[in-house]
Design a protein around this motif. Structure first.
Motif, short mmCIF file in Angstrom:
data_model
loop_
_atom_site.label_atom_id
_atom_site.label_comp_id
_atom_site.label_asym_id
_atom_site.label_seq_id
_atom_site.Cartn_x
_atom_site.Cartn_y
_atom_site.Cartn_z
N LYS A 1 0.82 -1.30 0.21
CA LYS A 1 0.09 0.02 -0.09
C LYS A 1 0.68 1.08 -0.07
O LYS A 1 2.08 1.05 0.27
N LYS A 2 0.28 2.21 -0.41
CA LYS A 2 1.12 3.55 -0.52
C LYS A 2 1.19 4.42 0.76
O LYS A 2 1.94 5.34 0.79
N ASP A 3 0.62 3.80 1.80
CA ASP A 3 0.94 4.54 3.07
C ASP A 3 1.26 3.48 4.21
O ASP A 3 0.53 3.41 5.12
N PRO A 4 2.37 2.97 3.91
CA PRO A 4 2.92 2.14 5.00
C PRO A 4 3.29 2.81 6.32
O PRO A 4 3.36 4.04 6.46
N VAL A 5 3.28 2.15 7.48
CA VAL A 5 3.85 2.75 8.56
C VAL A 5 5.20 2.94 8.61
O VAL A 5 5.82 4.24 8.94
N LEU A 6 6.11 2.08 8.02
CA LEU A 6 7.47 2.30 7.99
C LEU A 6 8.04 2.02 6.48
O LEU A 6 7.65 0.73 6.03
N ILE A 7 8.84 2.93 5.87
CA ILE A 7 9.43 2.42 4.74
C ILE A 7 11.06 2.52 5.11
O ILE A 7 11.70 3.18 5.82
N LEU A 8 11.41 1.03 4.53
CA LEU A 8 12.78 0.97 4.69
C LEU A 8 13.52 1.04 3.28
O LEU A 8 13.04 0.68 2.41
N ASN A 9 14.55 1.81 3.40
CA ASN A 9 15.24 2.11 2.09
C ASN A 9 16.73 2.06 1.98
O ASN A 9 17.34 2.13 3.25
N GLY A 10 17.18 1.55 0.87
CA GLY A 10 18.68 1.41 0.77
C GLY A 10 18.93 1.60 -0.79
O GLY A 10 18.27 1.09 -1.66
N HIS A 11 19.98 2.27 -1.19
CA HIS A 11 20.37 2.58 -2.74
C HIS A 11 21.30 1.12 -3.03
O HIS A 11 22.15 0.72 -1.94
N ILE A 12 21.08 0.78 -4.29
CA ILE A 12 22.11 -0.36 -4.74
C ILE A 12 23.18 -0.10 -5.45
O ILE A 12 23.74 -0.84 -6.12
N ASP A 13 23.24 1.28 -5.80
CA ASP A 13 24.23 1.65 -6.63
C ASP A 13 25.63 2.00 -5.80
O ASP A 13 25.52 2.26 -4.67
N VAL A 14 26.62 1.74 -6.53
CA VAL A 14 28.03 2.17 -5.93
C VAL A 14 28.81 3.28 -6.91
O VAL A 14 28.21 3.32 -8.02
#
Length: 375
Positions: A67-80
């Motif tokens: 859903k577009k309104d989660p309680v928590l978004i976990l994020n990380g970038h995959i580029d280096v």
């Protein structure tokens, strides 16, 4: 799961976390070339039964239909960032484990943090803890080159309650970072024979005076967590031959901006400094990335203080970061965002970049506890 159960579970599966981290490092996912690692992460989550959505090469995963309104978004970038093999003790994309450290490009920034997040989600899912659609994991591209096609593209329509990005903060709670404005300065002169410099106008000389004036800039504003603004001239080009007075010189400025500074005023300040030395100069803004900072009173900060106190015995410090990150995209959508992940200060982007295994384990414990705290 209580904190001691979480610690035991993570420790018992240490090899699994190490293997996952090394798998991610093996992908030569320089910005713009993230296709293979993106597919790997997509397959990983689909294999454990998560719902996965792709936006370009960005991966969004949720235990249930997202859903577009989660309680928590976990994020990380995959580029280096790119890595030249010369000077490395071991090839940068062949992860090497030695004395409790995993070496390789991206180990610190930020495949170690990414692995810790993914591992935390996998543990909870396999332990039967219902994560549901309250947690949204996002793996995004091109952070190292601005993030427009990465986090900048996935935030459209998102309305999460809070976000945590696993950037390397030495597991401290980072509530903000400076912005960056890159300016290209073109100085015009007049060419002449190198034996008769008085007949020309040496653009390099004029540029040199401008650079010294910029270096001597004084900044009055200061932020409690982010300190003062900074300025750096990191690139310069000028001249065609040593025996010709150069009629053109181009240099680029990296001006780091703190919250409360106005971008247009910063531009005027740069223009005023360089024009004092030579009116025949052009200044253009190449890219601008806004600073971001949230209040210490935000719920996500309070939760991470509680989590780190449970894991470490005392709450970790609240800090700011000099560099930019994708946090600004989430903050622009009014999603309170914190940077929190394994990796020592000053190790990212270096030769023989590394992450400590013990920090990966601690990060995973923190992420498990964080998720349990919000679901």
């Amino acid at each position: 799961m209580d904190i001691e159960e979480i610690k035991r579970e993570v420790k018992d599966r240490e090899k699994e976390l190490i293997d996952l981290t090394r798998d991610l490092i093996r992908f030569k996912s320089v910005s713009g070339e993230e296709g293979e690692i993106s597919a790997y992460i997509k397959d990983f989550f689909e294999d454990i039964g998560f719902s996965v959505e792709m936006i370009g090469k960005n991966v969004l995963a949720s235990e249930k239909k997202m859903k577009k309104d989660p309680v928590l978004i976990l994020n990380g970038h995959i580029d280096v960032v790119p890595a030249e093999e010369s000077g490395w003790k071991h090839p940068p994309f062949e992860p090497f484990l030695s004395n409790g450290r995993i070496y390789g490009r991206g180990s610190c920034d930020m495949k170690g943090g990414l692995a810790s997040m993914i591992f935390a989600l996998k543990i909870l899912h396999e332990e039967g803890v219902e994560i549901g659609d309250d947690i949204l994991f996002t793996a995004t591209v091109e952070e190292e080159t601005g993030g427009i096609n990465g986090a900048g593209s996935i935030v459209e329509g998102l309305n999460g309650k809070m976000c945590v990005i696993a950037e390397p903060t030495d597991l401290k709670i980072c509530i903000g970072h400076k912005g960056s404005a890159i300016y290209r300065v073109t100085v015009e002169g007049r060419s002449a024979h190198g034996s008769m410099p008085h007949l020309g106008k040496n653009a390099i000389y004029y540029a040199s005076k401008m650079i010294i004036a910029l270096e001597e800039s004084k900044f009055d504003k200061e932020d409690k967590f982010l300190g003062k603004p900074t300025i750096n001239v990191g690139k310069i080009e000028g001249g065609e031959r040593v025996n010709v007075v150069p009629d053109r010189c181009v240099f680029e400025i990296d001006r780091r901006i703190i919250p409360g500074e106005d971008r247009e005023e910063v531009f005027k300040e740069i223009l005023e400094i360089v024009k004092q030395e030579n009116e025949e100069v052009n200044v253009e803004e190449v890219i601008s990335m806004l600073p971001m900072k949230i209040s210490e009173d935000e719920e996500v900060v309070s939760i991470l203080k509680k989590v780190t106190k449970e894991v470490f015995g005392e709450a970790k410090d609240v800090i700011g970061m000099d560099g930019c990150s994708d946090a600004r995209f989430f903050a622009e959508k009014y999603i309170p965002t914190v940077l929190f992940g394994p990796g020592k200060d000053g190790i990212a982007h270096t030769r023989d970049e590394f992450v400590d295994v013990k920090d990966l384990l601690l990060a995973s414990v923190c992420f498990v506890d964080l998720i349990v705290s919000v679901i």
